[in-house]
Design a protein around this motif. Structure first.
Motif, mmCIF file in Angstrom:
data_model
loop_
_atom_site.group_PDB
_atom_site.id
_atom_site.type_symbol
_atom_site.label_atom_id
_atom_site.label_comp_id
_atom_site.label_asym_id
_atom_site.label_seq_id
_atom_site.Cartn_x
_atom_site.Cartn_y
_atom_site.Cartn_z
ATOM 1 N N VAL A 1 -4.394 -39.860 7.790
ATOM 2 C CA VAL A 1 -5.736 -39.823 7.239
ATOM 3 C C VAL A 1 -6.257 -38.412 7.433
ATOM 4 C CG1 VAL A 1 -8.077 -40.746 7.314
ATOM 5 C CG2 VAL A 1 -6.136 -42.236 7.815
ATOM 6 N N CYS A 2 -6.606 -37.759 6.338
ATOM 7 C CA CYS A 2 -7.107 -36.391 6.381
ATOM 8 C C CYS A 2 -8.637 -36.401 6.330
ATOM 9 C CB CYS A 2 -6.548 -35.562 5.231
ATOM 10 S SG CYS A 2 -7.034 -33.821 5.348
ATOM 11 N N HIS A 3 -9.231 -35.692 7.268
ATOM 12 C CA HIS A 3 -10.687 -35.617 7.376
ATOM 13 C C HIS A 3 -11.208 -34.228 7.019
ATOM 14 C CE1 HIS A 3 -10.835 -39.516 9.496
ATOM 15 N NE2 HIS A 3 -9.668 -39.131 9.974
ATOM 16 N N CYS A 4 -10.376 -33.386 6.392
ATOM 17 C CA CYS A 4 -10.816 -32.029 6.065
ATOM 18 C C CYS A 4 -11.952 -32.071 5.036
ATOM 19 C CB CYS A 4 -9.657 -31.180 5.560
ATOM 20 S SG CYS A 4 -9.197 -31.420 3.836
ATOM 21 N N ARG A 5 -12.662 -30.992 4.976
ATOM 22 C CA ARG A 5 -13.811 -30.892 4.074
ATOM 23 C C ARG A 5 -13.408 -31.127 2.622
ATOM 24 N NH1 ARG A 5 -16.532 -27.187 0.933
ATOM 25 N NH2 ARG A 5 -18.789 -27.317 1.013
ATOM 26 N N MET A 6 -12.279 -30.549 2.195
ATOM 27 C CA MET A 6 -11.855 -30.716 0.801
ATOM 28 C C MET A 6 -11.526 -32.168 0.478
ATOM 29 S SD MET A 6 -9.778 -27.404 -0.521
ATOM 30 C CE MET A 6 -8.751 -27.069 0.871
ATOM 31 N N CYS A 7 -10.783 -32.845 1.353
ATOM 32 C CA CYS A 7 -10.459 -34.256 1.096
ATOM 33 C C CYS A 7 -11.718 -35.108 1.079
ATOM 34 C CB CYS A 7 -9.472 -34.787 2.131
ATOM 35 S SG CYS A 7 -7.771 -34.294 1.801
ATOM 36 N N ARG A 8 -12.659 -34.805 1.988
ATOM 37 C CA ARG A 8 -13.901 -35.563 1.991
ATOM 38 C C ARG A 8 -14.681 -35.343 0.698
ATOM 39 N NH1 ARG A 8 -17.708 -34.574 5.397
ATOM 40 N NH2 ARG A 8 -17.054 -32.519 6.081
ATOM 41 N N ALA B 1 -6.442 -41.100 2.878
ATOM 42 C CA ALA B 1 -5.199 -41.579 3.479
ATOM 43 C C ALA B 1 -4.067 -41.433 2.475
ATOM 44 C CB ALA B 1 -5.340 -43.044 3.892
ATOM 45 N N SER B 2 -2.943 -40.872 2.955
ATOM 46 C CA SER B 2 -1.812 -40.671 2.047
ATOM 47 C C SER B 2 -0.482 -40.741 2.783
ATOM 48 C CB SER B 2 -1.922 -39.319 1.346
ATOM 49 O OG SER B 2 -1.786 -38.255 2.281
ATOM 50 N N THR B 3 0.534 -41.031 2.023
ATOM 51 C CA THR B 3 1.916 -40.934 2.464
ATOM 52 C C THR B 3 2.542 -39.808 1.657
ATOM 53 O OG1 THR B 3 3.996 -42.152 2.785
ATOM 54 C CG2 THR B 3 2.773 -42.613 0.760
ATOM 55 N N HIS B 4 3.748 -39.411 2.016
ATOM 56 C CA HIS B 4 4.416 -38.387 1.213
ATOM 57 C C HIS B 4 5.870 -38.790 0.975
ATOM 58 C CE1 HIS B 4 5.083 -37.080 5.394
ATOM 59 N NE2 HIS B 4 6.261 -36.712 4.945
ATOM 60 N N HIS C 1 -4.499 -39.066 12.467
ATOM 61 C CA HIS C 1 -5.647 -38.461 11.796
ATOM 62 C C HIS C 1 -5.468 -36.947 11.876
ATOM 63 C CE1 HIS C 1 -8.068 -42.164 11.603
ATOM 64 N NE2 HIS C 1 -7.537 -42.454 12.775
ATOM 65 N N ILE C 2 -5.715 -36.252 10.758
ATOM 66 C CA ILE C 2 -5.594 -34.797 10.758
ATOM 67 C C ILE C 2 -6.915 -34.155 10.337
ATOM 68 C CG2 ILE C 2 -3.088 -34.830 10.412
ATOM 69 C CD1 ILE C 2 -3.559 -34.220 7.444
ATOM 70 N N PHE C 3 -7.107 -32.924 10.752
ATOM 71 C CA PHE C 3 -8.320 -32.143 10.500
ATOM 72 C C PHE C 3 -9.571 -32.888 10.969
ATOM 73 C CE2 PHE C 3 -5.184 -30.466 7.519
ATOM 74 C CZ PHE C 3 -5.207 -29.130 7.882
ATOM 75 N N VAL C 4 -9.464 -33.485 12.154
ATOM 76 C CA VAL C 4 -10.582 -34.273 12.673
ATOM 77 C C VAL C 4 -11.783 -33.405 13.052
ATOM 78 C CG1 VAL C 4 -9.140 -36.192 13.414
ATOM 79 C CG2 VAL C 4 -9.640 -34.338 15.022
ATOM 80 N N ASP C 5 -11.575 -32.124 13.275
ATOM 81 C CA ASP C 5 -12.710 -31.243 13.584
ATOM 82 C C ASP C 5 -13.674 -31.135 12.407
ATOM 83 O OD1 ASP C 5 -11.586 -30.823 16.068
ATOM 84 O OD2 ASP C 5 -10.787 -28.836 15.585
ATOM 85 N N ASP C 6 -13.196 -31.468 11.200
ATOM 86 C CA ASP C 6 -14.024 -31.395 9.993
ATOM 87 C C ASP C 6 -14.611 -32.745 9.586
ATOM 88 O OD1 ASP C 6 -13.379 -28.714 9.781
ATOM 89 O OD2 ASP C 6 -11.863 -29.018 8.235
ATOM 90 N N GLY D 1 -7.345 -45.241 18.355
ATOM 91 C CA GLY D 1 -6.311 -44.867 19.313
ATOM 92 C C GLY D 1 -5.151 -44.077 18.736
ATOM 93 N N LEU D 2 -5.187 -43.767 17.443
ATOM 94 C CA LEU D 2 -4.115 -42.984 16.825
ATOM 95 C C LEU D 2 -4.226 -41.519 17.234
ATOM 96 C CD1 LEU D 2 -4.105 -44.494 13.226
ATOM 97 C CD2 LEU D 2 -2.463 -44.916 15.057
ATOM 98 N N PRO D 3 -3.106 -40.793 17.219
ATOM 99 C CA PRO D 3 -3.159 -39.363 17.520
ATOM 100 C C PRO D 3 -4.091 -38.631 16.552
ATOM 101 C CG PRO D 3 -0.884 -40.129 17.460
ATOM 102 C CD PRO D 3 -1.742 -41.252 16.966
ATOM 103 N N GLN D 4 -4.769 -37.612 17.078
ATOM 104 C CA GLN D 4 -5.690 -36.822 16.279
ATOM 105 C C GLN D 4 -5.337 -35.342 16.390
ATOM 106 O OE1 GLN D 4 -9.780 -37.661 17.328
ATOM 107 N NE2 GLN D 4 -9.410 -39.856 17.400
ATOM 108 N N GLN D 5 -5.340 -34.669 15.248
ATOM 109 C CA GLN D 5 -5.056 -33.230 15.218
ATOM 110 C C GLN D 5 -6.244 -32.505 14.643
ATOM 111 O OE1 GLN D 5 -1.493 -32.963 12.890
ATOM 112 N NE2 GLN D 5 -0.209 -33.778 14.510
ATOM 113 N N GLY D 6 -6.656 -31.417 15.306
ATOM 114 C CA GLY D 6 -7.761 -30.536 14.952
ATOM 115 C C GLY D 6 -8.130 -30.535 13.544
#
Length: 125
Positions: free
Chosen positions: A24-31, A39-42, A105-110, A120-125
């Motif tokens: 799950v991407c939380h970056c500004r652009m995805c939002r 949320a995406s798979t690749h 979760h990725i780009f959680v700082d945004d 409880g899932l791992p979170q990356q900046g």
């Protein structure tokens, strides 16, 4: 076989094989593009079979990546880094069960201030 489409069905896709665990991407652009987190798979691009490509519009989101939308209904379906041979696919676009579970979760700082991440899932900046 995994199948999916945009909301109106003008763009459809199918692929075989296992899907990577979704992020799950939380970056500004995805939002901004999706209205919330995305949320995406690749998968390898060669594994994806697209129909309705005449309705698919690619938006250059940055110098290195593009986002694929249905030009009819506006569904945000794909994200692709131009230097990679894989493509990300929106989890919400799948018509059939995916057999996957969220991995991180990725780009959680945004992320937006209106929700918390408490799964409880791992979170990356």
């Amino acid at each position: 076989m995994h199948k999916g489409s945009c909301l109106c069905g003008a763009v459809t896709f199918q692929l075989s094989g296992a899907l990577a665990p979704p992020s799950v991407c939380h970056c500004r652009m995805c939002r901004k593009m999706s209205g919330h987190a995305w949320a995406s798979t690749h998968v390898p691009q060669s594994a994806l079979e697209l129909s309705g490509q005449d309705s698919l519009i690619w938006y250059r989101a940055s110098v290195n990546a593009r986002r694929g939308f249905c030009g009819v209904c506006g569904s945000f379906l794909f994200w692709q880094h131009e230097e990679e041979d894989r493509i990300s696919i929106a989890m919400g676009a799948f018509d059939t069960p995916t057999g996957t579970k969220l991995a991180r979760h990725i780009f959680v700082d945004d992320k937006g201030d209106y929700y918390d991440l408490e799964d409880g899932l791992p979170q990356q900046g």
